[in-house]
Motif scaffolding. Structure first.
Motif, PDB file in Angstrom:
ATOM      1  N   HIS A 100       0.808  -1.205   0.000  1.00  0.00           N
ATOM      2  CA  HIS A 100       0.000   0.000   0.000  1.00  0.00           C
ATOM      3  C   HIS A 100       0.851   1.269   0.000  1.00  0.00           C
ATOM      4  O   HIS A 100       0.545   2.232  -0.701  1.00  0.00           O
ATOM      5  N   GLY A 101       1.914   1.279   0.772  1.00  0.00           N
ATOM      6  CA  GLY A 101       2.794   2.443   0.797  1.00  0.00           C
ATOM      7  C   GLY A 101       3.465   2.668  -0.543  1.00  0.00           C
ATOM      8  O   GLY A 101       3.609   3.804  -1.008  1.00  0.00           O
ATOM      9  N   ASN A 108       9.231  11.210  -3.621  1.00  0.00           N
ATOM     10  CA  ASN A 108      10.456  10.434  -3.510  1.00  0.00           C
ATOM     11  C   ASN A 108      10.135   8.965  -3.268  1.00  0.00           C
ATOM     12  O   ASN A 108       9.052   8.628  -2.762  1.00  0.00           O
ATOM     13  N   PRO A 109      11.052   8.060  -3.609  1.00  0.00           N
ATOM     14  CA  PRO A 109      10.759   6.634  -3.546  1.00  0.00           C
ATOM     15  C   PRO A 109      10.484   6.105  -2.154  1.00  0.00           C
ATOM     16  O   PRO A 109       9.893   5.025  -2.014  1.00  0.00           O
ATOM     17  N   SER A 158       7.250   4.063   2.338  1.00  0.00           N
ATOM     18  CA  SER A 158       7.811   3.250   3.426  1.00  0.00           C
ATOM     19  C   SER A 158       7.924   4.059   4.714  1.00  0.00           C
ATOM     20  O   SER A 158       7.874   3.497   5.810  1.00  0.00           O
ATOM     21  N   ASN A 159       8.085   5.383   4.594  1.00  0.00           N
ATOM     22  CA  ASN A 159       8.147   6.231   5.787  1.00  0.00           C
ATOM     23  C   ASN A 159       6.789   6.358   6.473  1.00  0.00           C
ATOM     24  O   ASN A 159       6.717   6.747   7.640  1.00  0.00           O
ATOM     25  N   LEU A 160       5.723   6.052   5.755  1.00  0.00           N
ATOM     26  CA  LEU A 160       4.371   6.275   6.265  1.00  0.00           C
ATOM     27  C   LEU A 160       3.634   4.991   6.616  1.00  0.00           C
ATOM     28  O   LEU A 160       2.774   4.982   7.501  1.00  0.00           O
ATOM     29  N   ILE A 161       3.969   3.893   5.968  1.00  0.00           N
ATOM     30  CA  ILE A 161       3.128   2.704   6.026  1.00  0.00           C
ATOM     31  C   ILE A 161       3.066   2.085   7.413  1.00  0.00           C
ATOM     32  O   ILE A 161       2.030   1.538   7.815  1.00  0.00           O
ATOM     33  N   VAL A 162       4.150   2.155   8.189  1.00  0.00           N
ATOM     34  CA  VAL A 162       4.136   1.560   9.525  1.00  0.00           C
ATOM     35  C   VAL A 162       3.130   2.289  10.411  1.00  0.00           C
ATOM     36  O   VAL A 162       2.353   1.659  11.141  1.00  0.00           O
ATOM     37  N   VAL A 163       3.122   3.623  10.341  1.00  0.00           N
ATOM     38  CA  VAL A 163       2.158   4.399  11.113  1.00  0.00           C
ATOM     39  C   VAL A 163       0.740   4.098  10.648  1.00  0.00           C
ATOM     40  O   VAL A 163      -0.185   3.967  11.463  1.00  0.00           O
ATOM     41  N   PRO A 184       7.803  17.312  22.179  1.00  0.00           N
ATOM     42  CA  PRO A 184       8.343  16.956  20.864  1.00  0.00           C
ATOM     43  C   PRO A 184       9.112  15.638  20.839  1.00  0.00           C
ATOM     44  O   PRO A 184       9.100  14.936  19.830  1.00  0.00           O
ATOM     45  N   ASP A 185       9.778  15.290  21.942  1.00  0.00           N
ATOM     46  CA  ASP A 185      10.587  14.079  21.959  1.00  0.00           C
ATOM     47  C   ASP A 185       9.746  12.809  21.820  1.00  0.00           C
ATOM     48  O   ASP A 185      10.280  11.751  21.462  1.00  0.00           O
ATOM     49  N   TYR A 186       8.452  12.908  22.115  1.00  0.00           N
ATOM     50  CA  TYR A 186       7.595  11.716  22.091  1.00  0.00           C
ATOM     51  C   TYR A 186       6.668  11.677  20.878  1.00  0.00           C
ATOM     52  O   TYR A 186       5.862  10.746  20.758  1.00  0.00           O
ATOM     53  N   ALA A 187       6.795  12.658  19.988  1.00  0.00           N
ATOM     54  CA  ALA A 187       5.882  12.725  18.849  1.00  0.00           C
ATOM     55  C   ALA A 187       6.013  11.518  17.932  1.00  0.00           C
ATOM     56  O   ALA A 187       5.029  11.057  17.348  1.00  0.00           O
ATOM     57  N   GLY A 188       7.231  10.982  17.826  1.00  0.00           N
ATOM     58  CA  GLY A 188       7.455   9.863  16.922  1.00  0.00           C
ATOM     59  C   GLY A 188       6.891   8.541  17.411  1.00  0.00           C
ATOM     60  O   GLY A 188       6.746   7.599  16.623  1.00  0.00           O
ATOM     61  N   ILE A 189       6.569   8.476  18.719  1.00  0.00           N
ATOM     62  CA  ILE A 189       6.099   7.192  19.267  1.00  0.00           C
ATOM     63  C   ILE A 189       4.678   7.264  19.812  1.00  0.00           C
ATOM     64  O   ILE A 189       4.138   6.248  20.225  1.00  0.00           O
TER      65      ILE A 189
END
Length: 293
Positions: free
Chosen positions: A46-47, A220-221, A225-230, A265-270
């Motif tokens: 899908h990504g 970009n290629p 993949s940068n989005l699909i896990v989320v 901000p430090d926790y935004a990625g998780i």
């Protein structure tokens, strides 16, 4: 009055960023939910299909001179047709087998697509100009016009898709083709064609998301993949196969992520994955999922 001494402009700005991200979370997770809910296929491609939609839009502009609005109409149809071809030639052969085979197949397709585009274009992004200039000026913030358009358009597409699948006769046929194919065949309806159209619909939504994302994130290629896990986390939170769950969780988690970037901000990625763990701990089927999925 400022919230936690944060200027209103910063709060509105992060809400806008959250809603933008949530728009793409919702569009992509909606496509995944349709494919899983009606076909029981975990579509790891899908990504890559989202990335493919962005590249087709870029190629239309670069080589054919067809701009964003043409791409918005044509690219979802092209990606949907490619998706239907994949279902007819590859995924259909795995029908009735363990779902892990389809998972591995789509994962392999994602690697091949991303590898091919990375070999051709490298890891750097291709620019794509915004089709809308200007914006809406509020007393305490400025809202870029294109980002407002993306949020509204994404919400309209998501709700229209939910209505189509859940409230129309054709949508009922799509759902019945998975749940009771023998009964649907007895009405003279071609079940294999319905399954092909279902996969095409999900992939078409990914392609549409790629077109809408191109002016914001560049092309970009690795954008898929940068989005699909989320996005997979969003689908799990909303409930595997739940269309309304994908929409609500997509927009909601986008806002949560945006506010977290402002407050911690430090926790935004998780934060999305923390929410996923909490939801699974108390409601394993997801917020809108059924226990039998």
């Amino acid at each position: 009055m400022n919230l936690f001494d944060i200027p209103p402009a910063a709060i509105v700005g992060q809400l806008m960023v959250g809603l933008i991200n949530g728009s793409f979370y919702a569009l992509l997770s909606l496509g995944l939910a349709i494919i899983f809910g009606l076909l029981h296929i975990v579509n790891f491609a899908h990504g890559a299909q989202y990335m493919l939609g962005a590249f087709i839009a870029w190629a239309m502009l670069e080589y054919l001179g067809l701009g964003y609005w043409w791409a918005l109409l044509i690219v979802p149809l092209v990606t949907a047709c490619l998706g239907m071809l994949i279902e007819r030639t590859m995924l259909r052969r795995l029908h009735g087998l363990d779902p892990v085979y389809a998972l591995l197949l789509t994962f392999g397709m994602a690697l091949l697509l991303e590898g091919a585009f990375r070999l051709k274009f490298g890891a750097t992004g291709q620019p794509y100009a915004s089709p809308l200039e200007g914006g809406i000026r509020l007393p305490f913030a400025y809202l870029p016009a294109y980002r407002v358009w993306v949020i509204v358009a994404s919400l309209v597409v998501c709700m229209a898709t939910w209505w189509f699948v859940e409230r129309t006769r054709f949508g009922a046929y799509l759902r019945a083709a998975h749940e009771n194919p023998q009964l649907v065949r007895s009405f003279g309806i071609r079940v294999p064609l319905l399954l092909t159209l279902t996969y095409g619909l999900g992939v078409g939504l990914a392609g549409l998301g790629g077109v809408m994302a191109a002016p914001i994130y560049q092309v970009n290629p690795l954008m898929g993949s940068n989005l699909i896990v989320v996005v997979f986390a969003v689908v799990v939170i909303g409930g595997m196969g739940s269309i309304i769950g994908a929409i609500v969780a997509g927009f909601g988690l986008g806002v949560v992520e945006g506010l977290t970037r402002l407050l911690a901000p430090d926790y935004a990625g998780i934060v999305v994955f923390v929410v996923m763990l909490l939801v699974l701990a108390f409601k394993p089927a997801g917020l809108f999922g059924r226990g039998d999925l």
